[in-house]
Design a protein around this motif. Structure first.
Motif, mmCIF file in Angstrom:
data_model
loop_
_atom_site.group_PDB
_atom_site.id
_atom_site.type_symbol
_atom_site.label_atom_id
_atom_site.label_comp_id
_atom_site.label_asym_id
_atom_site.label_seq_id
_atom_site.Cartn_x
_atom_site.Cartn_y
_atom_site.Cartn_z
ATOM 1 N N ASN A 66 0.803 -1.221 0.000
ATOM 2 C CA ASN A 66 0.000 0.000 0.000
ATOM 3 C C ASN A 66 0.839 1.275 0.000
ATOM 4 N N GLN A 67 2.041 1.257 0.579
ATOM 5 C CA GLN A 67 2.804 2.483 0.736
ATOM 6 C C GLN A 67 4.160 2.473 0.062
ATOM 7 N N ASN A 68 4.746 1.310 -0.199
ATOM 8 C CA ASN A 68 6.118 1.237 -0.698
ATOM 9 C C ASN A 68 6.272 0.281 -1.872
ATOM 10 N N LEU A 82 5.735 4.934 -2.520
ATOM 11 C CA LEU A 82 5.011 5.057 -3.787
ATOM 12 C C LEU A 82 4.639 6.503 -4.093
ATOM 13 N N ALA A 83 4.346 7.275 -3.067
ATOM 14 C CA ALA A 83 3.951 8.672 -3.280
ATOM 15 C C ALA A 83 5.092 9.524 -3.813
ATOM 16 N N ASP A 84 6.330 9.076 -3.621
ATOM 17 C CA ASP A 84 7.494 9.861 -4.057
ATOM 18 C C ASP A 84 7.950 9.544 -5.474
ATOM 19 N N TYR A 114 12.583 9.078 -7.911
ATOM 20 C CA TYR A 114 11.700 9.334 -6.781
ATOM 21 C C TYR A 114 12.288 10.444 -5.923
ATOM 22 N N GLY A 115 11.422 11.065 -5.151
ATOM 23 C CA GLY A 115 11.874 12.140 -4.268
ATOM 24 C C GLY A 115 12.486 13.278 -5.068
ATOM 25 N N ARG A 116 13.446 13.941 -4.464
ATOM 26 C CA ARG A 116 14.073 15.067 -5.146
ATOM 27 C C ARG A 116 15.187 14.629 -6.082
ATOM 28 N N TYR A 117 16.050 13.730 -5.608
ATOM 29 C CA TYR A 117 17.194 13.295 -6.417
ATOM 30 C C TYR A 117 17.348 11.778 -6.496
ATOM 31 N N LYS A 136 1.536 2.398 -11.897
ATOM 32 C CA LYS A 136 0.793 3.592 -12.332
ATOM 33 C C LYS A 136 -0.519 3.752 -11.555
ATOM 34 N N ARG A 137 -1.130 2.637 -11.213
ATOM 35 C CA ARG A 137 -2.388 2.690 -10.474
ATOM 36 C C ARG A 137 -2.179 3.221 -9.050
ATOM 37 N N ARG A 138 -1.024 2.921 -8.463
ATOM 38 C CA ARG A 138 -0.784 3.287 -7.065
ATOM 39 C C ARG A 138 0.056 4.539 -6.867
ATOM 40 N N THR A 139 0.577 5.112 -7.943
ATOM 41 C CA THR A 139 1.451 6.283 -7.832
ATOM 42 C C THR A 139 0.886 7.449 -8.641
ATOM 43 N N PRO A 140 1.466 8.634 -8.448
ATOM 44 C CA PRO A 140 0.990 9.793 -9.228
ATOM 45 C C PRO A 140 1.489 9.811 -10.674
#
Length: 142
Positions: A66-68, A82-84, A114-117, A136-140
């Motif tokens: 769900n998160q990673n 996943l959000a990053d 992911y993230g900044r760098y 793609k379904r779980r991330t932006p």
């Protein structure tokens, strides 16, 4: 979801063959001292690498929860929230341009930013399309 990766069997077999060459020299050593030196080299250097190669080959997969996104690479574990995740790119590496960067042990790789760098290169799963769709379904990602 768990995704098994594509594995380069020939590269793995050649690494295993290289690590198993050292014990063969044990039988050709003439003196006891030579045999002891070869035994120390094998047990101290060669055997740990052999165990590491087998461990990496047997335990390399990708897990999306769900998160990673978690990439397992033998004893090493890489987690990416996943959000990053900002982008992904499927890359086919040439054998002469390959540099070993865990956790990618095949020539077909997915580069995730992911993230900044942050950048992680993972081996492409066997079911690459399902992996990309799930990501793609779980991330932006668009």
């Amino acid at each position: 979801m768990r995704f098994e990766i594509q594995k380069n069997h020939w590269a793995f077999l050649s690494l295993i063959a290289c690590t198993l060459i050292a014990p063969m020299f044990f039988f050709f050593a003439e003196t006891f001292t030579d045999k002891m030196v070869l035994a120390v080299v094998f047990l101290g250097l060669d055997l740990p690498f052999f165990i590491l190669f087998v461990w990496v080959y047997a335990r390399t997969y990708l897990l999306i929860n769900n998160q990673n996104l978690t990439a397992y690479f033998g004893p090493f574990v890489y987690r990416v929230p996943l959000a990053d995740i900002r982008s992904l790119e499927v890359v086919r590496k040439k054998w002469w341009k390959t540099n070993i960067q865990p956790p990618a042990i095949s020539f077909r790789q997915i580069h995730l930013t992911y993230g900044r760098y942050g950048v992680i290169k993972v081996s492409a799963p066997k079911d690459e399309e399902a992996f990309i769709q799930e990501l793609k379904r779980r991330t932006p990602l668009s």
